[in-house]
Scaffold this active site. Structure first.
Site, short mmCIF file in Angstrom:
data_model
loop_
_atom_site.label_atom_id
_atom_site.label_comp_id
_atom_site.label_asym_id
_atom_site.label_seq_id
_atom_site.Cartn_x
_atom_site.Cartn_y
_atom_site.Cartn_z
CE LYS A 104 -3.91 1.90 2.60
NZ LYS A 104 -4.72 1.75 3.84
CG HIS A 106 -3.06 5.19 0.17
ND1 HIS A 106 -3.03 4.22 -0.81
CD2 HIS A 106 -4.22 5.00 0.85
CE1 HIS A 106 -4.13 3.50 -0.75
NE2 HIS A 106 -4.87 3.94 0.25
#
Length: 215
Positions: A104, A106
């Protein structure tokens, strides 16, 4: 409720997770039975499976600071359900986590979700181990996170020879020097067929075990 292999086999048969017949495996072997882990998709199956993982952990794991890990994607519901059963049935407050397939970029970022694994000794939960390739990838991921493997539990051990006279589970246990445990083995299935199946099914299972099985 404690886990019993026969109960799991019965539920697996009822839901077509376990079937008898003639099946060609990736190895090319003709198997008289097939275990489709992708169909472990009912509340009953997940509950029985989680009871098995939890019972095994309660017997074999260090209950202080217990951390359990499920590999994406199938391992995620397994590890979550197991953490609940550990608390409800055994009063063991285990931490649990899992990985993403892709990092991921963010928010909190990274590949791992849940428990902080750095410096922890982790039990890995999985469904079926064939060649052990996927499990070795998980072990590499845990190593990068600063964790070590305390042990591994799988739902089914087919107890078949791999490239050598050992099974993938035996090879992994030997190389890691940790317990690699199974809730149900081919021996349990043969025993079930001896009690509840036909003579033809039993003969096929015994012949397959004699040709490909490990001790």
């Amino acid at each position: 409720m404690s886990f019993h292999p026969e109960r799991f086999i019965e539920v697996a048969l009822k839901n077509n997770v376990l079937r008898f017949g003639e099946f060609t495996l990736k190895s090319g072997r003709k198997s008289p039975y097939f275990f489709n882990a992708g169909l472990l998709s009912t509340g009953e199956l997940l509950s029985v499976l989680a009871e098995g993982y939890a019972d095994t952990l309660a017997k074999h794991a260090n209950q202080d600071d217990l951390v359990i890990f499920g590999a994406a994607y199938k391992g995620i519901p397994f590890v979550a359900a197991t953490a609940q059963v550990l608390w409800r049935e055994h009063q063991i407050n285990a931490e649990w986590g899992y990985n993403r397939k892709e990092a991921k970029d963010h928010g909190e970022g990274g590949m791992l979700v849940g428990a902080d694994l750095n410096g922890k000794s982790v039990w890995v939960i999985d469904d079926v181990m064939t060649a052990g390739t996927a499990m070795r990838e998980v072990i590499t991921l845990l190593d990068k996170a600063g964790a070590s493997v305390a042990g591994i539990i799988v739902a089914l051990d087919r107890k078949e020879k791999g490239q050598s006279d050992q099974s993938a589970i035996q090879e992994l246990a030997e190389s890691l020097q940790v317990p690699v445990l199974a809730l149900v083995t081919m021996d349990d299935i043969v025993e079930y067929v001896a009690k509840h199946g036909s003579q033809d099914e039993l003969a096929q299972m015994q012949a397959y075990r004699a040709e490909y099985g490990v001790s």
